[in-house]
Design a protein around this motif. Structure first.
Motif, PDB file in Angstrom:
ATOM      1  N   HIS A 110      35.103 -56.037  77.301  1.00 48.70           N
ATOM      2  CA  HIS A 110      35.973 -57.088  76.769  1.00 48.70           C
ATOM      3  C   HIS A 110      35.528 -57.585  75.400  1.00 48.70           C
ATOM      4  O   HIS A 110      35.989 -58.622  74.935  1.00 48.70           O
ATOM      5  CB  HIS A 110      36.004 -58.263  77.773  1.00 48.70           C
ATOM      6  N   GLU A 111      34.653 -56.811  74.774  1.00 45.04           N
ATOM      7  CA  GLU A 111      34.056 -57.266  73.523  1.00 45.04           C
ATOM      8  C   GLU A 111      35.079 -57.396  72.393  1.00 45.04           C
ATOM      9  O   GLU A 111      35.970 -56.580  72.227  1.00 45.04           O
ATOM     10  CB  GLU A 111      32.967 -56.287  73.086  1.00 45.04           C
ATOM     11  N   GLY A 112      34.931 -58.469  71.637  1.00 43.56           N
ATOM     12  CA  GLY A 112      35.689 -58.657  70.396  1.00 43.56           C
ATOM     13  C   GLY A 112      34.680 -58.657  69.274  1.00 43.56           C
ATOM     14  O   GLY A 112      34.222 -57.597  68.833  1.00 43.56           O
ATOM     15  N   PRO A 113      34.226 -59.863  68.825  1.00 39.66           N
ATOM     16  CA  PRO A 113      33.092 -59.879  67.917  1.00 39.66           C
ATOM     17  C   PRO A 113      31.867 -59.328  68.647  1.00 39.66           C
ATOM     18  O   PRO A 113      31.787 -59.458  69.882  1.00 39.66           O
ATOM     19  CB  PRO A 113      32.883 -61.365  67.601  1.00 39.66           C
ATOM     20  N   VAL A 117      33.232 -62.112  73.746  1.00 37.69           N
ATOM     21  CA  VAL A 117      34.504 -61.666  74.320  1.00 37.69           C
ATOM     22  C   VAL A 117      35.626 -61.800  73.283  1.00 37.69           C
ATOM     23  O   VAL A 117      35.673 -62.775  72.515  1.00 37.69           O
ATOM     24  CB  VAL A 117      34.816 -62.503  75.580  1.00 37.69           C
ATOM     25  N   HIS A 118      36.518 -60.832  73.274  1.00 31.55           N
ATOM     26  CA  HIS A 118      37.677 -60.845  72.378  1.00 31.55           C
ATOM     27  C   HIS A 118      38.539 -62.088  72.664  1.00 31.55           C
ATOM     28  O   HIS A 118      38.807 -62.408  73.828  1.00 31.55           O
ATOM     29  CB  HIS A 118      38.496 -59.575  72.626  1.00 31.55           C
ATOM     30  N   GLY A 119      38.977 -62.763  71.594  1.00 28.29           N
ATOM     31  CA  GLY A 119      39.788 -63.969  71.776  1.00 28.29           C
ATOM     32  C   GLY A 119      41.085 -63.707  72.521  1.00 28.29           C
ATOM     33  O   GLY A 119      41.567 -64.572  73.267  1.00 28.29           O
ATOM     34  N   PRO A 155      30.503 -65.578  75.971  1.00 28.93           N
ATOM     35  CA  PRO A 155      29.601 -64.458  76.248  1.00 28.93           C
ATOM     36  C   PRO A 155      30.140 -63.570  77.358  1.00 28.93           C
ATOM     37  O   PRO A 155      30.885 -64.026  78.225  1.00 28.93           O
ATOM     38  CB  PRO A 155      28.325 -65.164  76.718  1.00 28.93           C
ATOM     39  N   TYR A 156      29.798 -62.290  77.323  1.00 34.53           N
ATOM     40  CA  TYR A 156      30.054 -61.456  78.507  1.00 34.53           C
ATOM     41  C   TYR A 156      28.746 -61.263  79.259  1.00 34.53           C
ATOM     42  O   TYR A 156      27.667 -61.527  78.733  1.00 34.53           O
ATOM     43  CB  TYR A 156      30.707 -60.125  78.130  1.00 34.53           C
ATOM     44  N   LEU A 188      34.200 -73.630  76.380  1.00 36.71           N
ATOM     45  CA  LEU A 188      34.134 -72.624  75.322  1.00 36.71           C
ATOM     46  C   LEU A 188      35.506 -72.389  74.695  1.00 36.71           C
ATOM     47  O   LEU A 188      35.628 -72.235  73.482  1.00 36.71           O
ATOM     48  CB  LEU A 188      33.592 -71.311  75.893  1.00 36.71           C
ATOM     49  N   VAL A 189      36.520 -72.351  75.532  1.00 34.75           N
ATOM     50  CA  VAL A 189      37.900 -72.122  75.076  1.00 34.75           C
ATOM     51  C   VAL A 189      38.804 -73.026  75.888  1.00 34.75           C
ATOM     52  O   VAL A 189      38.634 -73.149  77.110  1.00 34.75           O
ATOM     53  CB  VAL A 189      38.346 -70.655  75.322  1.00 34.75           C
ATOM     54  N   GLU A 190      39.766 -73.667  75.219  1.00 38.34           N
ATOM     55  CA  GLU A 190      40.723 -74.473  75.970  1.00 38.34           C
ATOM     56  C   GLU A 190      42.134 -74.130  75.526  1.00 38.34           C
ATOM     57  O   GLU A 190      42.336 -73.649  74.405  1.00 38.34           O
ATOM     58  CB  GLU A 190      40.432 -75.971  75.806  1.00 38.34           C
TER      59      GLU A 190
END
Ligand SMILES: CC(C)(COP(=O)(O)OP(=O)(O)OC[C@H]1O[C@@H](n2cnc3c(N)ncnc32)[C@H](O)[C@@H]1OP(=O)(O)O)[C@@H](O)C(=O)NCCC(=O)NCCSC(=O)Cc1ccccc1
Length: 207
Positions: A110-113, A117-119, A155-156, A188-190
């Motif tokens: 699922h990596e982005g940067p 994790v990819h957004g 993070p993954y 982390l994300v909302e």
């Protein structure tokens, strides 16, 4: 909000096991450091396996099933579908205090940067969770808009928690809020989303 696949159908159980093997395979592809000739040999074996599965292919979506207790199972769903190798698969539960919750452990796949994790993956998970929160409130709908705020990289390989709740409804429009957080509650994300109940769904009970 899950239905026990194993208890119902041996073929579906086998299909879900294949999907899990495929996820493991994809993880291995993402991380492998074996040599080029070994990679080529594995790719040739994989092509043969793909041909075997294509010998009989469905042309319709996996059905969305509603259990006797109101639980929903959609084996083809890209987030929760146990038979879909793309799915985590996320297991979404009712949260007694909030709407719904799910434990998540993202993977290198699922990596982005680098190392995060990819957004778009985070947005996908939140879209789904918000949708289940409005469904859990009895106002199931399709996403009209989704606004995501990325507060920190995700993070993954670490346990995370996603939660969401229905906040209000006006006619066929319903809103929900959700977030992905560390186990200590650090967000982390909302996300906030508007879900619209298609006119033909009004009156249907889907949860
Ligand atoms: C159904 C609808 C969203 C709306 O169509 P209709 O029913 O014909 O709507 P109608 O024109 O009658 O307007 C009614 C009211 O709504 C308003 N409004 C309308 N649209 C928008 C908007 N975009 N944004 C903001 N507002 C909008 C409009 O102004 C009006 O407001 P008013 O009453 O004047 O104040 C249709 O455009 C569609 O199917 N889009 C594709 C959706 C899709 O594919 N989503 C992704 C797949 S779901 C997924 O993956 C997640 C999931 C996972 C698990 C579980 C659940 C979910």
């Amino acid at each position: 909000m899950t239905i026990d696949v194993a208890a119902q159908d041996a073929r579906l159980e086998a299909l879900c096991a294949l999907a899990q093997e495929t996820r493991d395979f994809m993880d291995a592809v993402a991380l492998t450091e074996v040599g080029g000739s070994e990679i080529a040999a594995v790719a040739a074996e994989l092509a043969a396996l793909t041909a075997r599965l294509r010998a009989a292919a469905r042309e319709t979506p996996q059905p969305l099933e509603i259990g006797a207790d109101g639980t929903v199972r959609h084996l083809g769903n890209a987030v929760t579908g146990a038979a879909n190798p793309h799915a985590l698969p996320l297991v979404v539960e009712r949260d007694p205090e909030r709407g719904v919750r799910a434990d998540i452990a993202f993977r290198p796949l699922h990596e982005g940067p680098p190392s995060a994790v990819h957004g778009g993956i985070s947005a996908m998970v939140l879209d789904h969770l918000l949708g289940q929160a409005v469904a859990a409130a009895g106002v199931a709908g399709l996403t009209g808009t989704l606004t995501v705020r990325y507060r920190a990289t995700v993070p993954y390989g670490r346990p995370l928690v996603a939660t969401a709740e229905h906040t209000r409804s006006e006619g066929r429009k319903s809103w929900a809020d959700g977030r992905i957080a560390l186990p200590d509650g650090t967000v982390l994300v909302e996300a906030t989303g508007l879900f619209i109940t298609p006119a033909e769904w009004v009156g249907l009970k889907v949860t």
